[in-house]
Enzyme design. Sequence first.
Site, PDB file in Angstrom:
ATOM      1  N   TYR A  91       0.929  -1.156  -0.012  1.00  0.00           N
ATOM      2  CA  TYR A  91      -0.171   0.107   0.129  1.00  0.00           C
ATOM      3  C   TYR A  91       0.949   1.301  -0.023  1.00  0.00           C
ATOM      4  CZ  TYR A  91      -3.859   2.892   1.515  1.00  0.00           C
ATOM      5  OH  TYR A  91      -4.968   3.949   1.389  1.00  0.00           O
ATOM      6  N   SER A 186       1.518  -8.029   1.812  1.00  0.00           N
ATOM      7  CA  SER A 186       0.565  -6.744   2.487  1.00  0.00           C
ATOM      8  C   SER A 186      -0.767  -6.465   1.328  1.00  0.00           C
ATOM      9  CB  SER A 186       1.233  -5.618   2.732  1.00  0.00           C
ATOM     10  OG  SER A 186       0.358  -4.756   3.688  1.00  0.00           O
ATOM     11  N   GLN A 187      -0.692  -5.371   0.899  1.00  0.00           N
ATOM     12  CA  GLN A 187      -1.563  -5.116  -0.330  1.00  0.00           C
ATOM     13  C   GLN A 187      -1.420  -6.046  -1.382  1.00  0.00           C
ATOM     14  OE1 GLN A 187      -3.315  -1.244  -1.854  1.00  0.00           O
ATOM     15  NE2 GLN A 187      -1.255  -1.722  -3.120  1.00  0.00           N
ATOM     16  N   ASP A 272       2.738  -8.668  14.147  1.00  0.00           N
ATOM     17  CA  ASP A 272       2.209  -7.778  12.910  1.00  0.00           C
ATOM     18  C   ASP A 272       1.038  -6.932  13.476  1.00  0.00           C
ATOM     19  OD1 ASP A 272       1.389  -6.338  10.455  1.00  0.00           O
ATOM     20  OD2 ASP A 272       1.671  -8.274   9.636  1.00  0.00           O
ATOM     21  N   HIS A 301       5.341  -6.511  10.530  1.00  0.00           N
ATOM     22  CA  HIS A 301       4.763  -6.560   9.541  1.00  0.00           C
ATOM     23  C   HIS A 301       5.816  -6.590   8.158  1.00  0.00           C
ATOM     24  CE1 HIS A 301       1.376  -5.620   6.562  1.00  0.00           C
ATOM     25  NE2 HIS A 301       2.139  -4.817   6.109  1.00  0.00           N
TER      26      HIS A 301
END
Length: 321
Positions: A91, A186-187, A272, A301
């Site tokens: 992101y 992630s994204q 995370d 993360h």
Amino acid sequence: MFIDLPLDELRRYRPSVPEPPGFDAFWQRTLTETRTHDLDARFTATDAGLALLDTYDVEFAGFGGHPIRGWFLAPRGAAGPLPCVVQYLGYGGGRAHPHDWLLWPCAGLPTLVMDARGQSGPNRPGDTPDPVGAAHPGVPGKMTQGLLDPETYYYRRLFTDAVRAVEAAGVHPVVDPARIVVSGRSQGGACALAVAGLVPEVAGALIDVPFLTDVRRALEITKEEPYGELVRYFAGERLHIDRALATLDHVDGLNFAVRAQAPALFDTSLHDPITPPSTGFAAYHHYAGPKEQRVWRFNGHEGGGGHQRAEQLRFVRELFG
């Protein structure tokens, strides 16, 4: 500190899947409409100063026929057809520079890196605009853009772009379209999971700390960005929460996980706060295809970092022999 369930409970955590009515029809129609536009995948050779690689500036038609940029890197003079890794971005960043994506071509595999429409950042600049305006007011960022209707939601467009990136990679002459792996963190992990559920032909998936999975739980236990965008929006738009959650169900990774069949390698971290570990375990537990998971007990993360990359190299090598 640990911010979620203890590990023994995480290994048993299997929430219900929030499948909205007409989920399959929604995505089938979305992809059918998108494919009425010519893919028009273009690979323009560019000198990136990488003497051992062939480097291309990529453009193809994504959602709505909108032009999506990317990079394509392959070992210099490679003769196909070869397996390929399609990579999606986290992101708030874009495709950055060709030299940022050396892992897979150095391992002998071409890679296509898809730019994220409308996203850019100081360390990862992007080059793809999002020509679709906001359907209604939202807080800054992409999480609330078009949130009150699945038809207008930002992630409908991004996930469709991600499917088209696989199709674009498959038309390059050095790529074997039957041996494409999707990858992201992630994204980007959300994109890889979505594509694994939407494209049965995908050969494998590398899913790191995936965002947008088990979204309803994530919103109850974290305010970290980018989930924080939704929390701030709901704090003001109190009467729109249920409508917005129904939209989010259309992009929740759990609904793609139960449909995915390709072998997958997951990366989950117990510290995370951005994609809470229970949400990653939920995606892993519901994933329908063959799967492996690496759990990093004291990481956030960033996940497994270089150790996870080594696991991915092993996984792909074993996948394709």
